[in-house]
Structures are given as structure tokens and as C-alpha cells.
Design a protein around this motif. Structure first.
Motif, PDB file in Angstrom:
ATOM      1  N   VAL A  71      87.609  54.484   7.898  1.00 34.61           N
ATOM      2  CA  VAL A  71      89.775  54.430   8.072  1.00 34.61           C
ATOM      3  C   VAL A  71      89.854  55.088   6.490  1.00 34.61           C
ATOM      4  CG1 VAL A  71      91.296  53.313   7.639  1.00 34.61           C
ATOM      5  CG2 VAL A  71      89.369  53.111   9.523  1.00 34.61           C
ATOM      6  N   THR A  72      89.391  54.727   5.665  1.00 37.09           N
ATOM      7  CA  THR A  72      89.356  55.266   4.401  1.00 37.09           C
ATOM      8  C   THR A  72      89.216  56.054   4.098  1.00 37.09           C
ATOM      9  OG1 THR A  72      89.221  53.107   3.655  1.00 37.09           O
ATOM     10  CG2 THR A  72      89.458  54.489   1.647  1.00 37.09           C
ATOM     11  N   GLU A  73      87.662  56.950   3.990  1.00 39.23           N
ATOM     12  CA  GLU A  73      87.603  58.218   3.730  1.00 39.23           C
ATOM     13  C   GLU A  73      88.874  59.248   4.280  1.00 39.23           C
ATOM     14  OE1 GLU A  73      83.916  56.271   3.018  1.00 39.23           O
ATOM     15  OE2 GLU A  73      85.658  56.371   5.004  1.00 39.23           O
ATOM     16  N   ARG A  74      88.803  59.186   5.703  1.00 40.19           N
ATOM     17  CA  ARG A  74      90.456  59.722   6.025  1.00 40.19           C
ATOM     18  C   ARG A  74      91.214  59.855   6.181  1.00 40.19           C
ATOM     19  NH1 ARG A  74      89.704  58.175  12.723  1.00 40.19           N
ATOM     20  NH2 ARG A  74      91.158  59.165  12.707  1.00 40.19           N
ATOM     21  N   PHE A  75      92.235  58.768   5.461  1.00 38.74           N
ATOM     22  CA  PHE A  75      93.032  58.659   5.059  1.00 38.74           C
ATOM     23  C   PHE A  75      93.039  59.735   3.449  1.00 38.74           C
ATOM     24  CE2 PHE A  75      95.642  56.221   1.794  1.00 38.74           C
ATOM     25  CZ  PHE A  75      96.787  56.863   1.775  1.00 38.74           C
ATOM     26  N   LEU A  76      92.243  59.277   2.587  1.00 39.43           N
ATOM     27  CA  LEU A  76      92.091  59.935   1.449  1.00 39.43           C
ATOM     28  C   LEU A  76      92.093  61.562   1.690  1.00 39.43           C
ATOM     29  CD1 LEU A  76      89.944  57.728  -0.439  1.00 39.43           C
ATOM     30  CD2 LEU A  76      92.456  57.818  -0.981  1.00 39.43           C
ATOM     31  N   PHE A  77      91.300  61.458   2.917  1.00 39.52           N
ATOM     32  CA  PHE A  77      90.682  63.448   3.165  1.00 39.52           C
ATOM     33  C   PHE A  77      92.321  63.957   3.043  1.00 39.52           C
ATOM     34  CE2 PHE A  77      90.204  66.592   6.519  1.00 39.52           C
ATOM     35  CZ  PHE A  77      89.480  67.175   5.655  1.00 39.52           C
ATOM     36  N   GLU A  78      92.894  62.795   4.416  1.00 41.91           N
ATOM     37  CA  GLU A  78      94.472  64.015   4.688  1.00 41.91           C
ATOM     38  C   GLU A  78      95.463  64.354   3.524  1.00 41.91           C
ATOM     39  OE1 GLU A  78      95.553  61.021   7.999  1.00 41.91           O
ATOM     40  OE2 GLU A  78      94.126  62.365   9.531  1.00 41.91           O
ATOM     41  N   ASN A  79      95.056  63.048   2.975  1.00 41.52           N
ATOM     42  CA  ASN A  79      96.392  62.075   1.468  1.00 41.52           C
ATOM     43  C   ASN A  79      96.082  63.253  -0.011  1.00 41.52           C
ATOM     44  OD1 ASN A  79      98.706  60.511   1.990  1.00 41.52           O
ATOM     45  ND2 ASN A  79      96.526  59.433   3.218  1.00 41.52           N
ATOM     46  N   VAL A  80      94.954  63.954   0.347  1.00 40.11           N
ATOM     47  CA  VAL A  80      94.816  64.571  -1.379  1.00 40.11           C
ATOM     48  C   VAL A  80      94.530  66.446  -0.380  1.00 40.11           C
ATOM     49  CG1 VAL A  80      92.626  65.727  -2.495  1.00 40.11           C
ATOM     50  CG2 VAL A  80      93.133  63.446  -2.514  1.00 40.11           C
ATOM     51  N   LEU A  81      94.199  66.369   0.465  1.00 42.28           N
ATOM     52  CA  LEU A  81      94.640  67.484   0.959  1.00 42.28           C
ATOM     53  C   LEU A  81      96.770  68.120   0.563  1.00 42.28           C
ATOM     54  CD1 LEU A  81      92.203  68.465   3.762  1.00 42.28           C
ATOM     55  CD2 LEU A  81      92.092  69.417   1.141  1.00 42.28           C
ATOM     56  N   ALA A  82      97.568  66.718   1.606  1.00 37.85           N
ATOM     57  CA  ALA A  82      98.660  67.570   1.775  1.00 37.85           C
ATOM     58  C   ALA A  82      99.415  67.307   0.138  1.00 37.85           C
ATOM     59  CB  ALA A  82      99.367  66.337   2.518  1.00 37.85           C
ATOM     60  N   GLU A  83      98.633  66.642  -0.885  1.00 39.74           N
ATOM     61  CA  GLU A  83      99.265  66.679  -2.189  1.00 39.74           C
ATOM     62  C   GLU A  83      98.442  68.465  -2.957  1.00 39.74           C
ATOM     63  OE1 GLU A  83      96.984  63.588  -4.134  1.00 39.74           O
ATOM     64  OE2 GLU A  83      98.027  61.858  -2.725  1.00 39.74           O
ATOM     65  N   GLU A  84      97.308  69.015  -1.848  1.00 42.52           N
ATOM     66  CA  GLU A  84      96.874  70.005  -2.506  1.00 42.52           C
ATOM     67  C   GLU A  84      97.722  71.384  -2.332  1.00 42.52           C
ATOM     68  OE1 GLU A  84      95.148  70.505  -5.142  1.00 42.52           O
ATOM     69  OE2 GLU A  84      95.150  67.904  -6.214  1.00 42.52           O
ATOM     70  N   GLY A  85      98.687  70.896  -0.959  1.00 41.28           N
ATOM     71  CA  GLY A  85      99.414  72.367  -0.315  1.00 41.28           C
ATOM     72  C   GLY A  85      98.273  72.667   0.326  1.00 41.28           C
ATOM     73  N   ALA A  86      97.681  72.125   0.811  1.00 41.38           N
ATOM     74  CA  ALA A  86      96.672  72.707   1.899  1.00 41.38           C
ATOM     75  C   ALA A  86      97.112  73.510   3.407  1.00 41.38           C
ATOM     76  CB  ALA A  86      95.364  72.105   2.529  1.00 41.38           C
TER      77      ALA A  86
END
Length: 387
Positions: A71-86
Motif C-alpha cells: 500500500v505504501t509504495e503504491r501511495f507514494l508512487f502515485e503521489n510523487v508522479l502527480a507532484e512531478e507533473g506526469a
């Protein structure tokens, strides 16, 4: 839930951020942050980079070629990519049909279809909605009649996102007209290059071409492309929709939207409204984490997926409303060309104003697609309240 990040999770987030900054095209990132339309390459190049890293199918277990993240990796993955404008990962392959295939498909189907989904070398679209069968999906009329080792398919699908880019389409088709509505449906995979498949664009008010009509005229489909058993496709459909509604809340994108509101507005009268929607996003995020935690323990998405879908849709609409309010009169000019990267138009007002009205009108769809709010409330009342 323990929300404190461990050192290994911080390192993971740093790894994802470094990957995005190395592999995401600056032009694609600029489109994300400015609200402009993507073209096909924006999605394909980015998703293929994720595929080579083994991260595109990030929700999949290792058994089927996914990273097997918690759960934690999925959560971080989605949020980091959103922050980076992917750009948002187009969900039809990796989040929809892929899990259906590895859950209900046979070994031959898994071997045939899953690799192309994981790599983004094969693109998919969704053949669910029809004229007269949107929220009432069980009312679909597209027919598949078996003739030997093939089905002959006739019908129409509509609002089919990215069908003009799709190599394959997964369709709900009626294979038994005598049974109850849900009991006569099958889940069929159709090659878009098959004779008889016609895609007609639906161009939106903002000039975007994202959705289409798909016509199926005597399309010959091998029986080998049937997922699960004939007439039991409703089981696949419900499984897919539960997974779709979990991700359709779009929490990372809404968090980015709140940041955008704060960046474009210095009006004190809007500050309280922005703070309110920020709190709503945070509450939604906690609800989504609870649902993901349940899945991490072996559970399946239940009625909470419908709750997330309802609240996520409402919040996306509220963010779009506040963006319109922040732009004021500068949101009024109709400049669809400003939503394309290579436009020659000059914006009337600040650069962030032209996307405001198109996004506002586009976001009206969020309480309809993926099952309307009314349908979601019916699901919740039946599953939780027993009504």
C-alpha cells in the motif's frame, strides 16, 4: 494506520522522483501543469519508460509481472508522479483489463496479453457504455452470436476513451437474450484492426479528441478471446468496475489541483474556500488509504470504492469551480486553441485562465462516468444499509 514513513519508504519516494525527472519529457510535464491537451506520444513514451522500469503495472502482484508493491509504495508512487507533473497512466490496460485477464483468464490468455500491457506496447480501450446503456450497463444490446469457433459481434459502444489510439478493446456483449439481463453477458477481447470495427471521433467543446463512438458490424472474434465463461461476464465487469472506482477518486491530481488554486489566487475571499476543499482532499486521502489497507490484507474493493468515487468526483468538480472563480472574467473568453501546445493564439488574461472554463465543463462528467453518483449511492445503500 501508521502514516509515518520509514527510511526505506523515503528512499523509494526519492527513487521515483529521480526517475520521473530523468524520464518525463519537459514538454509533457509542461502540458500537465498548464492544463493543455496531451497527444498520443506524451502517454506512450512515458508509459513505455515506466514499463521498461517494471513500474507501469504497479498494482500487479509479482506473479504476473508487477512489482508486488504494498500500500505504501503504491501511495507514494502515485503521489510523487502527480507532484512531478506526469500524465495520468491510461488505466484501460494496466488497471482494468489486465487484472481481469490474470484473475479470470486462462494461462494461454495471460501469456498472450499481459506482456504487451505491462510494456505499454499494446494499447487498450473500454467497450462498456452504449447509447441507452450507460449507468444502466446491464441494458447493453451489443450482440455476440457464436458460429463455430468464432463470435459474430454487432452493436455500438459510445464515449469510448482513446479508441482512436487503441489496438484492442475489451467489450461486454450479450450472448444470451433469454436470460436475466446480467446473466446473459460475456466479456470479450476484440482486435481493433478486425474488419467491421469503425471508430468515429466525438470532438468536445474544447477541441479535444479523447472519446469516440465504436461501431461493430459483423465483427468476427475468436472464441479464444472470451475471458471466463460464456454468459458470466458480469462477474468480470463488477470486478473491473470496483477497481476502476477505487482509482477514479484521483486524489493525487486533486492535491495538485489545490496547489494550483493557491498559486493562481491571492484573493482573501477565496482562501477559506480553498482551505475547505484542501481538508476534503485530505479526508478523502485517508479514506482511500483505509481501503488500500484492506486490500493489502487480502480484501477486495467493496462499497467503499463507490464512496471514494462519489466524493472524489465532487471534489474534482469543486476544484474546477474554484479555478473559474479565481480567474473571474478572464475565464469567459472562448479560446480552445490555447489548450494545444503549438497554438498561435495569444491568451486573453493570465496564462492560467484559458483552461479554467473548459476544465470546469469537462469535470461535469465525473459524477456520471464510471457509474453515476446515483448508481453509486444505490450500491452503498444496498451493501451497507441493506436497503
Amino acid at each position: 494506520m501508521d502514516l509515518a514513513l520509514k527510511p526505506e519508504h523515503k528512499a523509494f519516494a526519492d527513487e521515483v522522483r529521480a526517475f520521473a525527472r530523468k524520464n518525463l519529457s519537459p514538454a509533457t510535464k509542461a502540458k500537465t501543469l498548464s492544463g493543455k491537451h496531451y497527444d498520443r506520444d506524451d502517454h506512450v513514451v512515458w508509459q513505455q519508460a515506466l514499463g521498461k522500469q517494471g513500474w507501469l503495472a504497479y498494482t500487479w502482484p509479482k506473479k504476473y509481472g508487477g512489482p508486488g508493491w504494498g500500500v505504501t509504495e503504491r501511495f507514494l508512487f502515485e503521489n510523487v508522479l502527480a507532484e512531478e507533473g506526469a500524465p495520468r497512466i491510461i488505466p484501460f490496460g494496466v488497471k482494468m483489463v489486465g487484472p481481469v485477464i490474470y484473475t479470470f483468464g486462462n494461462d494461454e490468455q495471460k501469456e498472450r496479453f499481459l506482456p504487451g500491457i505491462r510494456s505499454s506496447d499494446v494499447s487498450w480501450c473500454q467497450g462498456y457504455s452504449e447509447p441507452g446503456a450507460g449507468s444502466d450497463l446491464a441494458n447493453l444490446r451489443t450482440r455476440a452470436v457464436r458460429e463455430g469457433d468464432h463470435y459474430i459481434v454487432n452493436g455500438q459502444k459510445t464515449w469510448t476513451s482513446y479508441a482512436h489510439w487503441g489496438d484492442w478493446i475489451f467489450c461486454l456483449v450479450r450472448t444470451n437474450t433469454e436470460a436475466k439481463a446480467q446473466e446473459g453477458i460475456s466479456f470479450l477481447l476484440i482486435d481493433m484492426k478486425t474488419p467491421g470495427v469503425t471508430v468515429r471521433p466525438i470532438i468536445m467543446l474544447d477541441g479535444a479528441h479523447a472519446v469516440n463512438d465504436v461501431f461493430l458490424d459483423n465483427v468476427k472474434v475468436p472464441v479464444a478471446n472470451l475471458i471466463g465463461k460464456e454468459n458470466e461476464g458480469w462477474t468480470c465487469a463488477k470486478f473491473l468496475l470496483a477497481n476502476e472506482r477505487l482509482g477514479i477518486a484521483e486524489v493525487p491530481a486533486s492535491k495538485r489541483g489545490v496547489g494550483m488554486l493557491r498559486a493562481i489566487s491571492d484573493d482573501p475571499s477565496l482562501a477559506e474556500k480553498i482551505a475547505d476543499v484542501d481538508l476534503q482532499v485530505q479526508a478523502l486521502e485517508m479514506s482511500e488509504l483505509r481501503a488500500l489497507s484492506t486490500m493489502a490484507l487480502g480484501g477486495a474493493p467493496g462499497p467503499e470504492a463507490s464512496i471514494l468515487k462519489v466524493r472524489g468526483s465532487e471534489i474534482q468538480q469543486r476544484i474546477a469551480e474554484l479555478a473559474m472563480e479565481a480567474c473571474g472574467e478572464y475565464a469567459a473568453p472562448y479560446q480552445p486553441g490555447m489548450l494545444f501546445q503549438d497554438t498561435n493564439e495569444t491568451p486573453i488574461g493570465p496564462d492560467h485562465a484559458p483552461p479554467a472554463a473548459p476544465r470546469y465543463f469537462n469535470m461535469r462528467k465525473t459524477t456520471i462516468y464510471g457509474g453515476s453518483t446515483e448508481i453509486q449511492k444505490n450500491i452503498v445503500s444496498k451493501a451497507i444499509l441493506g436497503l
